[in-house]
Scaffold this active site. Structure first.
Site, mmCIF file in Angstrom:
data_model
loop_
_atom_site.group_PDB
_atom_site.id
_atom_site.type_symbol
_atom_site.label_atom_id
_atom_site.label_comp_id
_atom_site.label_asym_id
_atom_site.label_seq_id
_atom_site.Cartn_x
_atom_site.Cartn_y
_atom_site.Cartn_z
ATOM 1 N N ARG A 172 0.845 -1.188 0.000
ATOM 2 C CA ARG A 172 0.000 0.000 0.000
ATOM 3 C C ARG A 172 0.883 1.242 0.000
ATOM 4 N NH1 ARG A 172 -4.220 -1.212 4.859
ATOM 5 N NH2 ARG A 172 -2.256 -1.627 5.933
ATOM 6 N N ASP A 218 0.811 5.434 0.343
ATOM 7 C CA ASP A 218 -0.060 6.460 0.901
ATOM 8 C C ASP A 218 -0.445 7.487 -0.146
ATOM 9 O OD1 ASP A 218 0.069 5.291 3.419
ATOM 10 O OD2 ASP A 218 1.789 6.500 4.051
ATOM 11 N N TYR A 276 12.775 1.756 -1.934
ATOM 12 C CA TYR A 276 12.158 3.081 -2.023
ATOM 13 C C TYR A 276 13.245 4.129 -2.211
ATOM 14 C CZ TYR A 276 7.558 1.521 -0.256
ATOM 15 O OH TYR A 276 6.343 0.916 -0.103
ATOM 16 N N ARG A 304 9.068 7.305 5.426
ATOM 17 C CA ARG A 304 8.910 8.738 5.668
ATOM 18 C C ARG A 304 9.311 9.109 7.105
ATOM 19 N NH1 ARG A 304 2.926 9.724 3.925
ATOM 20 N NH2 ARG A 304 3.376 11.844 4.669
#
Length: 260
Positions: free
Chosen positions: A62, A64, A124, A209
């Site tokens: 998932r 965001d 990422y 994050r």
């Protein structure tokens, strides 16, 4: 053996992997949600219209709201569709999708292949830029304060010594464990700004994050390396830094043992 054509238990139903990329700016994340426009919702709608059957995809994870993906995988079961027909449908499916979402390839896999659970590694990137640039709007974080990149890299490297990342996880999640195996974490300066890259076998919700937000504190000299490792060891989200804006985050790679 993974990667070959295997039909699902339902007669004439084949499982396919779908590789796609998307700009997440206009979407409330990947996963379908009530009263929100999401990437999964747009993909399923396009697939359902083209193949003339209800399609419910399942993604590799998932992302965001506002987060991007240069490489993302989903799987879906299609009835009476051959691998050749699916591959030849790329142009038509992309024509049905918004311009911000692009399907790169569709290929058959065995019936039990799973886009989320079969992934062995994910990567990422987080992008910073330091001067106003209209072409980076919603695609990178404009950050104006000086940063000590060497100190940030030292702190990032220390992440490889830990497995429990509760300090960087969104609270009240349904995960069975907060353990992850990070295999790389580093910053690279570029002509246009700064890129942070991190790879692991899995990631917790909001983890990247939150890590970047805490590393920025190191770069601003608000905390040192010892403070950073103490935060990881505390397993306390309230001690870590704030989550950085979603606009700079990209899912850039997913590894499967049966996908080239």
């Amino acid at each position: 053996m993974r990667g070959k054509k295997y039909f699902c238990s339902q007669l004439n139903t084949q499982r396919f992997f779908i590789e796609l990329s998307y700009d997440g700016t206009a979407y409330h994340g990947w996963q379908t949600q009530p009263n929100s426009v999401t990437v999964q919702q747009e993909l399923d709608k396009a697939l359902s219209v083209f193949f003339r059957q209800p399609v419910a995809s399942l993604g590799c994870g998932r992302t965001d709201a506002g987060v991007h993906a240069s490489k993302f995988f989903a799987h879906a079961d299609l009835k009476d569709v051959t691998e050749t027909a699916a591959a030849n449908a790329l142009g038509s499916i992309n024509a049905l999708l918004p311009y911000a979402i692009a399907v790169k390839r569709i290929f058959a896999v065995e019936a039990e292949a799973h886009a989320r659970f079969d992934a062995t590694a994910r990567s990422y990137e987080y992008h910073f830029h330091f001067c106003k640039d209209p072409f980076k709007l919603n695609r990178s974080w404009l950050y104006k304060a000086p940063l000590d990149v060497a100190a940030m890299n030292a702190a990032a490297a220390s992440l490889l010594n830990f497995t429990d990342f509760t300090s960087f996880s969104k609270t009240n999640t349904d995960t069975a464990t907060n353990n992850c195996k990070i295999t790389e974490a580093w910053f690279r300066e570029t002509d246009e700004g700064l890129i942070f890259r991190i790879s692991a076998d899995r990631f917790l919700r909001n983890m990247v994050r939150a890590i970047v937000g805490t590393l920025v504190q190191v770069g601003r000299k608000e905390i040192g390396l010892g403070d950073f490792t103490s935060i990881v060891e505390s397993k306390n989200r309230s001690r870590a830094g704030q989550s950085v804006p979603a606009c700079g985050l990209y899912l850039v790679n997913i590894i499967y043992p049966f996908v080239n």
